[in-house]
Design a protein around this motif. Structure first.
Motif, PDB file in Angstrom:
ATOM      1  N   MET A 163      -4.496  -1.721   0.489  1.00 15.55           N
ATOM      2  CA  MET A 163      -2.969  -1.296   0.554  1.00 15.55           C
ATOM      3  C   MET A 163      -2.149  -2.262  -0.028  1.00 15.55           C
ATOM      4  O   MET A 163      -2.100  -3.508   0.232  1.00 15.55           O
ATOM      5  CB  MET A 163      -2.545  -0.930   1.819  1.00 15.55           C
ATOM      6  CG  MET A 163      -1.105  -0.380   2.332  1.00 15.55           C
ATOM      7  SD  MET A 163      -1.129   1.151   1.361  1.00 15.55           S
ATOM      8  CE  MET A 163      -2.324   1.826   2.536  1.00 15.55           C
ATOM      9  N   CYS A 164      -1.269  -1.815  -0.981  1.00  7.17           N
ATOM     10  CA  CYS A 164      -0.434  -2.825  -1.738  1.00  7.17           C
ATOM     11  C   CYS A 164       0.667  -2.035  -2.084  1.00  7.17           C
ATOM     12  O   CYS A 164       1.261  -1.218  -1.790  1.00  7.17           O
ATOM     13  CB  CYS A 164      -1.379  -3.099  -2.995  1.00  7.17           C
ATOM     14  SG  CYS A 164      -2.841  -3.827  -2.454  1.00  7.17           S
ATOM     15  N   ARG A 165       1.286  -2.823  -3.254  1.00  4.60           N
ATOM     16  CA  ARG A 165       2.467  -2.291  -3.969  1.00  4.60           C
ATOM     17  C   ARG A 165       2.089  -2.204  -5.554  1.00  4.60           C
ATOM     18  O   ARG A 165       1.772  -3.347  -5.857  1.00  4.60           O
ATOM     19  CB  ARG A 165       3.719  -2.754  -3.633  1.00  4.60           C
ATOM     20  CG  ARG A 165       4.590  -2.243  -2.382  1.00  4.60           C
ATOM     21  CD  ARG A 165       4.714  -0.730  -2.438  1.00  4.60           C
ATOM     22  NE  ARG A 165       5.361  -0.345  -1.444  1.00  4.60           N
ATOM     23  CZ  ARG A 165       5.154   0.749  -0.499  1.00  4.60           C
ATOM     24  NH1 ARG A 165       3.951   1.278  -0.719  1.00  4.60           N
ATOM     25  NH2 ARG A 165       5.957   1.117   0.423  1.00  4.60           N
ATOM     26  N   ILE A 166       2.529  -1.177  -6.299  1.00  2.00           N
ATOM     27  CA  ILE A 166       2.130  -1.244  -7.588  1.00  2.00           C
ATOM     28  C   ILE A 166       3.250  -1.165  -8.298  1.00  2.00           C
ATOM     29  O   ILE A 166       4.518  -0.737  -8.115  1.00  2.00           O
ATOM     30  CB  ILE A 166       1.027  -0.545  -8.051  1.00  2.00           C
ATOM     31  CG1 ILE A 166       1.461   1.058  -7.960  1.00  2.00           C
ATOM     32  CG2 ILE A 166      -0.170  -0.725  -7.434  1.00  2.00           C
ATOM     33  CD1 ILE A 166       0.423   1.902  -8.351  1.00  2.00           C
TER      34      ILE A 166
ATOM     35  N   ASP B 237       5.498   5.373   5.337  1.00  2.00           N
ATOM     36  CA  ASP B 237       5.208   4.371   4.391  1.00  2.00           C
ATOM     37  C   ASP B 237       6.131   3.274   3.974  1.00  2.00           C
ATOM     38  O   ASP B 237       5.903   2.209   4.013  1.00  2.00           O
ATOM     39  CB  ASP B 237       4.858   5.158   2.920  1.00  2.00           C
ATOM     40  CG  ASP B 237       4.361   4.052   1.855  1.00  2.00           C
ATOM     41  OD1 ASP B 237       3.147   3.749   1.743  1.00  2.00           O
ATOM     42  OD2 ASP B 237       5.373   3.906   1.248  1.00  2.00           O
ATOM     43  N   VAL B 238       7.215   3.541   3.663  1.00  2.00           N
ATOM     44  CA  VAL B 238       8.289   2.542   3.434  1.00  2.00           C
ATOM     45  C   VAL B 238       8.640   1.722   4.575  1.00  2.00           C
ATOM     46  O   VAL B 238       8.815   0.245   4.635  1.00  2.00           O
ATOM     47  CB  VAL B 238       9.658   3.221   2.927  1.00  2.00           C
ATOM     48  CG1 VAL B 238       9.299   3.861   1.412  1.00  2.00           C
ATOM     49  CG2 VAL B 238      10.338   4.006   3.848  1.00  2.00           C
ATOM     50  N   MET B 239       8.749   2.321   5.692  1.00  2.00           N
ATOM     51  CA  MET B 239       8.978   1.606   6.990  1.00  2.00           C
ATOM     52  C   MET B 239       7.884   0.584   7.217  1.00  2.00           C
ATOM     53  O   MET B 239       7.962  -0.565   7.821  1.00  2.00           O
ATOM     54  CB  MET B 239       9.367   2.428   8.172  1.00  2.00           C
ATOM     55  CG  MET B 239      10.683   3.317   8.030  1.00  2.00           C
ATOM     56  SD  MET B 239      11.868   2.044   7.567  1.00  2.00           S
ATOM     57  CE  MET B 239      13.371   3.395   7.833  1.00  2.00           C
ATOM     58  N   SER B 240       6.630   1.107   7.366  1.00  2.00           N
ATOM     59  CA  SER B 240       5.396   0.168   7.616  1.00  2.00           C
ATOM     60  C   SER B 240       5.278  -0.978   6.597  1.00  2.00           C
ATOM     61  O   SER B 240       5.190  -2.111   6.819  1.00  2.00           O
ATOM     62  CB  SER B 240       4.209   1.134   7.646  1.00  2.00           C
ATOM     63  OG  SER B 240       3.938   1.732   6.589  1.00  2.00           O
ATOM     64  N   MET B 241       5.504  -0.604   5.302  1.00  2.00           N
ATOM     65  CA  MET B 241       5.164  -1.462   4.211  1.00  2.00           C
ATOM     66  C   MET B 241       6.078  -2.424   4.142  1.00  2.00           C
ATOM     67  O   MET B 241       6.079  -3.722   3.559  1.00  2.00           O
ATOM     68  CB  MET B 241       5.090  -0.853   2.957  1.00  2.00           C
ATOM     69  CG  MET B 241       3.712   0.033   2.736  1.00  2.00           C
ATOM     70  SD  MET B 241       2.158  -0.917   2.942  1.00  2.00           S
ATOM     71  CE  MET B 241       2.062  -1.508   1.462  1.00  2.00           C
ATOM     72  N   SER B 242       7.454  -2.262   4.714  1.00  2.00           N
ATOM     73  CA  SER B 242       8.457  -3.332   4.877  1.00  2.00           C
ATOM     74  C   SER B 242       8.097  -4.375   5.617  1.00  2.00           C
ATOM     75  O   SER B 242       8.555  -5.406   5.581  1.00  2.00           O
ATOM     76  CB  SER B 242       9.744  -2.563   5.328  1.00  2.00           C
ATOM     77  OG  SER B 242       9.698  -2.462   6.657  1.00  2.00           O
TER      78      SER B 242
ATOM     79  N   LEU C 105       2.727  -3.607   6.600  1.00  2.00           N
ATOM     80  CA  LEU C 105       1.545  -3.021   7.499  1.00  2.00           C
ATOM     81  C   LEU C 105       1.249  -1.819   6.729  1.00  2.00           C
ATOM     82  O   LEU C 105       1.757  -0.858   6.345  1.00  2.00           O
ATOM     83  CB  LEU C 105       2.204  -2.731   8.848  1.00  2.00           C
ATOM     84  CG  LEU C 105       1.110  -2.088   9.921  1.00  2.00           C
ATOM     85  CD1 LEU C 105       0.322  -2.900  10.630  1.00  2.00           C
ATOM     86  CD2 LEU C 105       2.058  -1.263  10.903  1.00  2.00           C
ATOM     87  N   GLU C 106      -0.262  -1.508   6.913  1.00  2.00           N
ATOM     88  CA  GLU C 106      -0.603   0.119   6.220  1.00  2.00           C
ATOM     89  C   GLU C 106      -0.966   0.917   7.819  1.00  2.00           C
ATOM     90  O   GLU C 106      -1.452   0.386   8.611  1.00  2.00           O
ATOM     91  CB  GLU C 106      -2.182  -0.489   5.811  1.00  2.00           C
ATOM     92  CG  GLU C 106      -2.884   0.710   5.526  1.00  2.00           C
ATOM     93  CD  GLU C 106      -4.307   0.412   4.809  1.00  2.00           C
ATOM     94  OE1 GLU C 106      -4.607  -0.036   3.730  1.00  2.00           O
ATOM     95  OE2 GLU C 106      -5.265   0.429   5.675  1.00  2.00           O
ATOM     96  N   VAL C 107      -0.624   1.966   7.363  1.00  2.00           N
ATOM     97  CA  VAL C 107      -0.554   3.130   8.474  1.00  2.00           C
ATOM     98  C   VAL C 107      -1.661   4.192   7.674  1.00  2.00           C
ATOM     99  O   VAL C 107      -1.458   4.663   6.784  1.00  2.00           O
ATOM    100  CB  VAL C 107       0.512   3.816   8.714  1.00  2.00           C
ATOM    101  CG1 VAL C 107       0.407   5.039   9.677  1.00  2.00           C
ATOM    102  CG2 VAL C 107       1.609   2.809   9.224  1.00  2.00           C
ATOM    103  N   ARG C 108      -2.713   4.322   8.533  1.00  2.00           N
ATOM    104  CA  ARG C 108      -3.672   5.573   8.053  1.00  2.00           C
ATOM    105  C   ARG C 108      -3.406   6.796   8.832  1.00  2.00           C
ATOM    106  O   ARG C 108      -3.047   6.583  10.230  1.00  2.00           O
ATOM    107  CB  ARG C 108      -5.251   4.968   8.336  1.00  2.00           C
ATOM    108  CG  ARG C 108      -5.320   3.633   7.469  1.00  2.00           C
ATOM    109  CD  ARG C 108      -6.834   3.085   7.675  1.00  2.00           C
ATOM    110  NE  ARG C 108      -7.010   2.029   6.882  1.00  2.00           N
ATOM    111  CZ  ARG C 108      -8.175   1.259   6.782  1.00  2.00           C
ATOM    112  NH1 ARG C 108      -9.234   1.880   7.838  1.00  2.00           N
ATOM    113  NH2 ARG C 108      -8.521   0.232   6.030  1.00  2.00           N
ATOM    114  N   VAL C 109      -3.871   7.778   8.347  1.00  2.00           N
ATOM    115  CA  VAL C 109      -3.305   9.094   9.145  1.00  2.00           C
ATOM    116  C   VAL C 109      -4.863  10.138   9.066  1.00  2.00           C
ATOM    117  O   VAL C 109      -5.040  10.721   8.231  1.00  2.00           O
ATOM    118  CB  VAL C 109      -2.381   9.827   8.412  1.00  2.00           C
ATOM    119  CG1 VAL C 109      -1.070   9.369   8.735  1.00  2.00           C
ATOM    120  CG2 VAL C 109      -2.447   9.721   6.752  1.00  2.00           C
TER     121      VAL C 109
END
Length: 593
Positions: free
Chosen positions: A1-4, A480-485, A488-492
């Motif tokens: 999990m990352c940002r690109i 996505d944006v709240m967890s990655m801020s 943290l990675e959230v799986r569903v």
């Protein structure tokens, strides 16, 4: 999990392009705090950037951007591929050589052996950019459910992409606001895809890929196909299949080399995921939130589940003071305005502080299996649609907000149907609040958004609306944006591709129940779920925001709002006559209209 992030250009030199992508990546550091990387092509026309959140293969082998051994393809990847181990074995049998144990390299080799057909073989949540050095084509690929975001901007023969729109603004690529966004926010409570708050910055559609040629030509293509449905009509078969597919989904989403846990709210979905995950991972860690306000406190239901577990549970009391202190941080983390995500911001903050890198969430069950009131309300549209459209125009003359929303039904449009069921403000009120003409508001809502026309007004179409409108644009984006801020990675698991496909094959008469929401899910796991968890009214993962926002001076003070209509609405909010989401949406458009 990352940002690109990245840039493919015909007009900038290599150093300038690299500088721009570096700015974009630095802006996204919160989502990838563990590592950073830049790749620039030999011809200086392409730069990929990456910010890494290490989840699988925590070693330096997971550094990105990454290439295969022969450097035939480069990738910058955000997400998780849950079936990468069997795919890796299949590719090795074909002759593929791997130098890492990452799922990232599996995507590369899958492309080299199967080409664009590889996109549909992946099971997971993903958004990635892949550069084929042989034909110098760049692919931007997004997962089938749109769990991970991917935005792009095309201008003057170049394309830029990023995981969040703030990266485009920070790098000066796109800075002008799209003046339609206040209309969307007041109507939907979010910004609907493919649009954003920035002009020229759009979202890659889920289940699609954008191919960018070296000459600047591009195409956007769907890589998924809609399978023909052979309905499962036997209830026992459906129940057994539901159990098998959900267990499989959770099992493969527990793959991680970093600490993993589960969000446990106390509702059916999070409780079920927690109990099933604990079967595979007995020392499972859980994160829970509770409140002093007893009407919102679900700790009794949480404890009913926790009594069956032996792993650690981290509990956190969230108070009005916490909301006051962190509201500026929450607004900053949003990336785009929304009326949701405050709950996700807090629980992600605590999960990060408790040492977790990834968590499982219950998003998706309500949308797939009929958990919302809209599944019952949609049937009334069948009868209302028989009336002539002109009969709904009279609703504008009333002061009652619910009656005003009947004005949506004068439009023969799927968006109008959805907004009648879920919209915050009627078009006439949006016009007054934004200073626009009502026809202009209607054009933005019904002409600019292209949503397929639905057939019957039944629970199956309610599921389509909730999945493709509410969940897609609000729940998944905000999670996505709240967890990655918080890194943290959230799986569903409920959105696992195979689980979703199986659910779609269950005949609607079994899949949905008129008397009990999500009955099929409850029946499948009734022996596992505590009785008090499933046998109670639906609550959802909610905060005491009606009270907290009314007590917050910046939101509730009429002096902070322009225009008599806005002041009138906030006055009604302070008297408890309108929902907090409408006040919060209005608060966020101040200064932008």
């Amino acid at each position: 999990m990352c940002r690109i992030a990245g840039l493919v250009t015909n007009r900038l030199n290599g150093k300038e392009a690299e500088r721009i992508v570096t700015v974009m990546c630095n802006t996204l550091q919160h989502g990838g705090p563990d590592d950073a990387g830049i790749y620039r092509s030999d011809d200086n026309m392409l730069v990929f950037g990456h910010r890494r959140l290490s989840i699988i293969d925590l070693s330096a082998n997971g550094h990105q951007p990454m290439a295969d051994v022969a450097a035939k393809a480069w990738i910058s990847f955000n997400g998780e591929i849950y079936n990468y181990i069997p795919l890796r074995a299949e590719l090795q049998a074909l002759g593929a050589v791997f130098k890492t144990n990452t799922d990232t390299e599996v995507i590369i080799q899958a492309y080299l052996y199967w080409g664009i057909n590889s996109f549909g073989k992946l099971r997971g949540m993903f958004a990635y950019a892949l550069y084929d050095t042989t034909n110098r084509a760049t692919y931007l690929v997004r997962d089938t459910t749109g769990i991970k975001p991917l935005y792009y901007n095309i201008a003057d023969g170049q394309i830029a992409f990023a995981s969040e729109i703030k990266a485009f603004k920070a790098a000066g690529i796109a800075t002008a606001e799209d003046n339609r966004w206040p209309v969307w926010l007041l109507a939907f409570g979010h910004i609907p895809e493919p649009f954003t708050t920035l002009k020229g910055v759009l979202s890659i559609p889920k289940g699609h890929y954008l191919r960018w040629e070296k000459n600047g030509n591009y195409t956007i293509t769907k890589y998924t196909s809609t399978p023909s449905v052979n309905y499962i009509r036997d209830e026992q078969t459906a129940l057994e299949g539901l159990k098998t597919h959900l267990k499989n989904a959770i099992n493969r989403q527990l793959i991680a080399d970093a600490p993993i846990g589960v969000f446990l709210s106390g509702g059916i979905d999070s409780s079920l995921i927690t109990l099933l995950a604990a079967q595979d991972k007995p020392d499972l860690q859980t994160i829970s939130i509770f409140f002093s306000e007893k009407a919102y406190d679900e700790s009794a239901y949480q404890h009913a589940v926790l009594n069956k577990l032996r792993g650690n549970n981290f509990t956190h009391l969230v108070k009005q003071d916490d909301f006051e202190m962190h509201l500026p941080h929450i607004l900053s983390a949003m990336d785009m305005p929304t009326t949701d995500g405050i709950n996700s911001w807090f629980i992600s903050k605590y999960a990060h502080e408790d040492g977790l890198k990834t968590v499982l969430s219950g998003i998706g069950a309500d949308e797939l299996l009929g958990g919302y009131p809209s599944f019952d309300r949609i049937k009334y549209l069948r009868y209302l649609k028989i009336l002539p459209a002109a009969s709904f125009t009279v609703g504008k003359l009333f002061n009652n907000d619910h009656i005003k929303k009947f004005g949506y039904l004068e439009h023969n449009n799927t968006v109008a149907d959805y907004l009648f069921l879920r919209g915050l403000y009627a078009p006439i009120d949006i016009a007054r609040l934004t200073g626009m003409d009502e026809d202009e508001v209607n054009g933005i809502l019904f002409d600019d958004l292209h949503i397929p026309t639905l057939g019957k007004y039944d629970k199956l179409n309610a599921a389509w609306l909730e999945t493709n409108m509410y969940m897609q644009n609000q729940l998944l984006h905000d999670t996505d944006v709240m967890s990655m801020s918080h890194g943290l990675e959230v799986r569903v698991p409920f959105l696992d591709e195979d689980f979703q496909q199986y659910v779609s094959q269950i005949h609607p008469s079994i899949r949905f129940d008129d008397m009990q929401p999500k009955k099929i899910l409850i029946d499948a796991f009734k022996n596992l779920l505590p009785n008090m968890v499933w046998n109670r009214p639906k609550m959802g993962f909610t905060f005491p925001l009606q009270k907290w926002m009314a007590a917050n001076g910046s939101i509730s003070s009429e002096t902070n709002y322009k225009g008599t209509e806005a002041k009138k609405i906030i006055n009604k909010f302070n008297k408890g006559k309108i929902h907090w989401s409408r006040a919060f949406a209005l608060y966020q458009i101040q200064g932008h209209v």
